[in-house]
Design a protein around this motif. Structure first.
Motif, mmCIF file in Angstrom:
data_model
loop_
_atom_site.group_PDB
_atom_site.id
_atom_site.type_symbol
_atom_site.label_atom_id
_atom_site.label_comp_id
_atom_site.label_asym_id
_atom_site.label_seq_id
_atom_site.Cartn_x
_atom_site.Cartn_y
_atom_site.Cartn_z
ATOM 1 N N ALA A 39 -45.468 26.584 11.440
ATOM 2 C CA ALA A 39 -45.906 26.991 10.107
ATOM 3 C C ALA A 39 -47.400 26.721 10.010
ATOM 4 O O ALA A 39 -47.945 25.941 10.806
ATOM 5 C CB ALA A 39 -45.136 26.232 9.026
ATOM 6 N N PRO A 40 -48.086 27.347 9.056
ATOM 7 C CA PRO A 40 -49.514 27.042 8.862
ATOM 8 C C PRO A 40 -49.716 25.555 8.594
ATOM 9 O O PRO A 40 -48.847 24.886 8.017
ATOM 10 C CB PRO A 40 -49.893 27.878 7.633
ATOM 11 N N LEU A 41 -50.856 25.031 8.997
ATOM 12 C CA LEU A 41 -51.150 23.608 8.863
ATOM 13 C C LEU A 41 -51.012 23.141 7.413
ATOM 14 O O LEU A 41 -50.422 22.081 7.148
ATOM 15 C CB LEU A 41 -52.570 23.321 9.362
ATOM 16 N N GLU A 42 -51.522 23.928 6.474
ATOM 17 C CA GLU A 42 -51.476 23.532 5.056
ATOM 18 C C GLU A 42 -50.039 23.442 4.557
ATOM 19 O O GLU A 42 -49.689 22.534 3.786
ATOM 20 C CB GLU A 42 -52.266 24.528 4.197
ATOM 21 N N GLU A 43 -49.196 24.364 4.992
ATOM 22 C CA GLU A 43 -47.792 24.361 4.572
ATOM 23 C C GLU A 43 -47.061 23.144 5.129
ATOM 24 O O GLU A 43 -46.284 22.487 4.418
ATOM 25 C CB GLU A 43 -47.113 25.643 5.041
ATOM 26 N N MET A 44 -47.296 22.831 6.391
ATOM 27 C CA MET A 44 -46.674 21.654 6.985
ATOM 28 C C MET A 44 -47.144 20.380 6.283
ATOM 29 O O MET A 44 -46.356 19.453 6.055
ATOM 30 C CB MET A 44 -46.987 21.576 8.479
ATOM 31 N N ALA A 45 -48.431 20.337 5.930
ATOM 32 C CA ALA A 45 -48.979 19.152 5.278
ATOM 33 C C ALA A 45 -48.325 18.904 3.921
ATOM 34 O O ALA A 45 -47.994 17.763 3.579
ATOM 35 C CB ALA A 45 -50.492 19.298 5.123
ATOM 36 N N TRP A 46 -48.122 19.950 3.130
ATOM 37 C CA TRP A 46 -47.469 19.799 1.825
ATOM 38 C C TRP A 46 -46.034 19.320 1.997
ATOM 39 O O TRP A 46 -45.551 18.475 1.243
ATOM 40 C CB TRP A 46 -47.497 21.117 1.055
ATOM 41 N N GLU B 87 -55.212 16.031 13.155
ATOM 42 C CA GLU B 87 -55.514 17.145 12.252
ATOM 43 C C GLU B 87 -54.498 17.234 11.123
ATOM 44 O O GLU B 87 -54.857 17.412 9.942
ATOM 45 C CB GLU B 87 -55.538 18.460 13.046
ATOM 46 N N LEU B 88 -53.232 17.095 11.466
ATOM 47 C CA LEU B 88 -52.177 17.173 10.463
ATOM 48 C C LEU B 88 -52.240 15.979 9.506
ATOM 49 O O LEU B 88 -52.067 16.131 8.288
ATOM 50 C CB LEU B 88 -50.820 17.239 11.154
#
Length: 223
Positions: free
Chosen positions: A131-138, A173-174
């Motif tokens: 998944a996109p990095l931002e989506e995984m982070a949320w 990064e994550l």
């Protein structure tokens, strides 16, 4: 009797079973990814956490720790039963070569067990996929399960990789992206909290304002 198991996620800092030896090293042709759902430790079926699994890529390297269990068959069986319960989201046990930093060309150990997962959402219900990095982070910032929250899993892994001297770029990064999400959430929570007293204060002032606007005789009659 003896067996070795390679840890690349929470096993790096929290093996949780009795072992006789721990060796820092790496395996080849695999990289660490956060594509596996956890619904019983760091997440729930409704809001699964994202935890580590391995993606097979030629030429990749994944650092971690290998643990040795030696002794009686009972000791070995107890350790493996514990690992199978803990790693229940992983549907495969793969045998790999394990390398040390001092000799990266010749395996230090062969036949090391590593828990992996089939990268297929149809055959493996725990596989989330990339998944996109931002989506995984949320997702990681908000997932919570019986054993704790998802963000602490990630931050603990980040520290563990630093402690063994082999940081993972994706983990860093994550983790930094999750910190951004947590910062945004904290600002939003602070903003909401700051607005609540203003609202109650305004409501409290309304009766007195209305009272001053009434004619004097109306005020006397009301009293």
């Amino acid at each position: 009797m003896v067996f070795w198991v390679f840890g690349y996620g929470s096993l790096v800092w929290n093996p949780g079973f009795e072992y006789d030896e721990k060796v820092v090293g790496f395996i080849k042709d695999y990289r660490r990814v956060f594509d596996l759902a956890c619904i019983d430790h760091r997440g729930t079926p409704e809001d699964p956490a994202r935890t580590c699994t391995l993606e097979h890529i030629e030429g990749a390297v994944c650092w971690g720790a290998a643990y040795c269990v030696r002794g009686s068959p009972e000791k070995e069986r107890a350790a493996m039963q514990y690992l199978e319960r803990r790693e229940c989201e992983y549907d495969q046990k793969t045998l790999v070569d394990f390398f040390k930093e001092t000799d990266p060309l010749r395996p230090a150990l062969s036949g090391v067990i590593v828990f992996t997962s089939t990268p297929d959402k149809v055959s493996n219900k725990y596989y989330l996929g990339p998944a996109p990095l931002e989506e995984m982070a949320w997702q990681i910032a908000t997932a919570v399960g019986p054993c704790g929250n998802n963000k602490d899993y990630l931050f603990s892994l980040e520290k563990a990789m630093f402690d063994i001297g082999h940081e993972d770029d994706l983990v860093i990064e994550l983790a930094n992206e999750v910190r951004k999400v947590l910062g945004t959430m904290a600002k939003e929570k602070k903003l909401v909290s700051s607005l609540k007293p203003l609202k109650s204060q305004t409501q409290a002032q309304i009766p007195s304002i209305q009272l001053h606007l009434l004619p004097p005789e109306a005020v006397a009659m009301d009293l």
